[in-house]
Design a protein around this motif. Structure first.
Motif, mmCIF file in Angstrom:
data_model
loop_
_atom_site.group_PDB
_atom_site.id
_atom_site.type_symbol
_atom_site.label_atom_id
_atom_site.label_comp_id
_atom_site.label_asym_id
_atom_site.label_seq_id
_atom_site.Cartn_x
_atom_site.Cartn_y
_atom_site.Cartn_z
ATOM 1 N N SER A 148 51.774 12.060 29.817
ATOM 2 C CA SER A 148 52.792 11.957 30.883
ATOM 3 C C SER A 148 52.589 13.008 31.964
ATOM 4 O O SER A 148 53.535 13.442 32.624
ATOM 5 N N GLU A 149 51.338 13.406 32.160
ATOM 6 C CA GLU A 149 51.059 14.481 33.113
ATOM 7 C C GLU A 149 49.706 14.262 33.777
ATOM 8 O O GLU A 149 48.773 13.754 33.152
ATOM 9 N N VAL A 150 49.605 14.655 35.043
ATOM 10 C CA VAL A 150 48.332 14.712 35.753
ATOM 11 C C VAL A 150 48.112 16.160 36.155
ATOM 12 O O VAL A 150 49.003 16.793 36.753
ATOM 13 N N ARG A 151 46.937 16.690 35.833
ATOM 14 C CA ARG A 151 46.607 18.095 36.102
ATOM 15 C C ARG A 151 45.353 18.144 36.975
ATOM 16 O O ARG A 151 44.274 17.766 36.535
ATOM 17 N N GLU A 152 45.515 18.614 38.221
ATOM 18 C CA GLU A 152 44.395 18.660 39.161
ATOM 19 C C GLU A 152 44.557 19.844 40.103
ATOM 20 O O GLU A 152 45.691 20.297 40.341
ATOM 21 N N PRO A 153 43.452 20.313 40.689
ATOM 22 C CA PRO A 153 43.544 21.355 41.723
ATOM 23 C C PRO A 153 43.813 20.743 43.100
ATOM 24 O O PRO A 153 43.789 19.525 43.259
ATOM 25 N N LEU A 195 49.428 10.408 51.301
ATOM 26 C CA LEU A 195 50.189 10.961 50.190
ATOM 27 C C LEU A 195 49.392 12.039 49.463
ATOM 28 O O LEU A 195 48.170 11.967 49.362
ATOM 29 N N THR A 196 50.101 13.022 48.924
ATOM 30 C CA THR A 196 49.495 14.012 48.045
ATOM 31 C C THR A 196 49.370 13.413 46.644
ATOM 32 O O THR A 196 50.018 12.402 46.329
ATOM 33 N N PRO A 197 48.560 14.016 45.782
ATOM 34 C CA PRO A 197 48.506 13.535 44.396
ATOM 35 C C PRO A 197 49.879 13.543 43.729
ATOM 36 O O PRO A 197 50.209 12.603 42.981
ATOM 37 N N ALA A 198 50.686 14.563 43.975
ATOM 38 C CA ALA A 198 52.013 14.628 43.367
ATOM 39 C C ALA A 198 52.893 13.464 43.817
ATOM 40 O O ALA A 198 53.656 12.898 43.022
ATOM 41 N N ALA A 199 52.777 13.089 45.094
ATOM 42 C CA ALA A 199 53.568 11.963 45.593
ATOM 43 C C ALA A 199 53.125 10.656 44.941
ATOM 44 O O ALA A 199 53.950 9.772 44.658
ATOM 45 N N PHE A 214 53.247 16.347 37.682
ATOM 46 C CA PHE A 214 51.980 16.748 38.290
ATOM 47 C C PHE A 214 51.914 18.260 38.243
ATOM 48 O O PHE A 214 52.831 18.951 38.682
ATOM 49 N N THR A 215 50.816 18.792 37.706
ATOM 50 C CA THR A 215 50.613 20.227 37.610
ATOM 51 C C THR A 215 49.371 20.612 38.400
ATOM 52 O O THR A 215 48.290 20.069 38.166
ATOM 53 N N GLU A 216 49.559 21.544 39.336
ATOM 54 C CA GLU A 216 48.409 21.999 40.123
ATOM 55 C C GLU A 216 47.637 23.064 39.352
ATOM 56 O O GLU A 216 48.223 23.998 38.795
ATOM 57 N N LEU A 217 46.322 22.926 39.321
ATOM 58 C CA LEU A 217 45.446 23.864 38.637
ATOM 59 C C LEU A 217 44.741 24.774 39.631
ATOM 60 O O LEU A 217 44.461 24.372 40.759
#
Length: 281
Positions: A148-153, A195-199, A214-217
């Motif tokens: 349930s999460e996307v983790r990207e820089p 759109l941003t990845p979070a959007a 969404f978690t920024e790395l």
């Protein structure tokens, strides 16, 4: 007269074939392996003519081009998207075969051999280039289903992604047009918004009814995560450099889809609703 679609078993090429076929146009699908075109997700509609050929080997294309009035050509080949170097030979074969119209999936604004061959050919040519495809977010499907999460820089990057169905319809419309209105143009296709990845994750959450994060790395965190996933260091370096240097222009929207199709492009929220099942556990 027949329309030849190269890369016909790819995600975009298959949609071009399906749209042309559904609107009653005789379509011939080129693939390196004809057996792959009749199986699984790559299966093409019944009634589509399937032929084998290799864009990197122009001598395999003569039969595929016979009787063809319009051609959709990939500007890159293979899973690594290697730029096509046989463009001049293919264009010569197409001209000799009597092809009239050409769409090329490539940027079309450099001076590669393909670009020069296209621009100097007697065909009615049109370059088609989507800034980004919404279907690229399907790469998140596994991790969304399991965590349930996307983790990207680089969370601030914005892209005006286009629905791949819009891109396929634009290509089909250009290939079947008889008034020459798209000849000599480079169509940069986008969606209606950047759109941003979070959007995008938020839109997928709304479409699926799930709580997603969404978690920024940082770069170091991304390296650690991707190494754990088995990425080679050169691949990690490439992705970090690409995302760190994304030009601001990828957030610019264009009217190209509406100019060709006479309707606005589909928004990402609609794409997410149509593909919600891919992201649900």
């Amino acid at each position: 007269m027949t329309i030849l679609v190269t890369g016909a078993t790819g995600n975009l090429g298959r949609l071009v074939v399906e749209h042309l076929h559904s609107t009653g146009h005789p379509v011939r699908a080129l693939t390196r392996d004809a057996s792959a075109a009749g199986a699984g997700a790559a299966r093409l509609p019944d009634g589509v003519e399937i032929v084998e050929g290799d864009l990197t080997k122009p001598d395999t294309l003569a039969a595929a081009l016979d009787g063809v009035s319009a051609l959709h050509l990939l500007g890159a080949t293979g899973h690594d998207h290697t730029p096509l170097t046989t463009g001049p030979e293919i264009l010569a074969l197409a001209t000799e075969a009597g092809v009239q119209r050409l769409t090329v999936l490539a940027v079309g604004d450099d001076e590669s051999g393909l670009t020069t061959a296209v621009r100097t050919s007697p065909l009615e040519w049109t370059f088609v280039w989507p800034i980004d495809l919404m279907s690229n977010t399907l790469g998140w499907a596994d991790t969304i289903r399991t965590t349930s999460e996307v983790r990207e820089p680089y969370a601030a990057r914005r892209t005006a992604s286009a629905d791949e169905r819009d891109v396929a319809e634009v290509i089909a419309a250009v290939l079947t047009s008889t008034n020459g209105s798209h000849a000599g143009r480079s169509l940069h296709l986008t969606g209606p918004e950047a759109l941003t990845p979070a959007a995008k994750v938020a839109a997928i959450a709304a479409a699926t009814g799930q709580e997603l994060r969404f978690t920024e790395l940082t770069d170091d965190q991304a390296r650690e995560q991707w190494r754990a996933e088995g990425w080679p260091d050169e691949g990690i370096d490439f992705m970090l450099h690409m995302w760190a240097t994304v030009p601001a222009s990828v957030a610019d929207t264009t009217s190209a889809v509406e100019d060709v199709l006479g309707r606005p492009p589909r928004p990402f929220a609609a794409w997410a609703a149509d593909h919600a099942a891919a992201f649900r556990p």
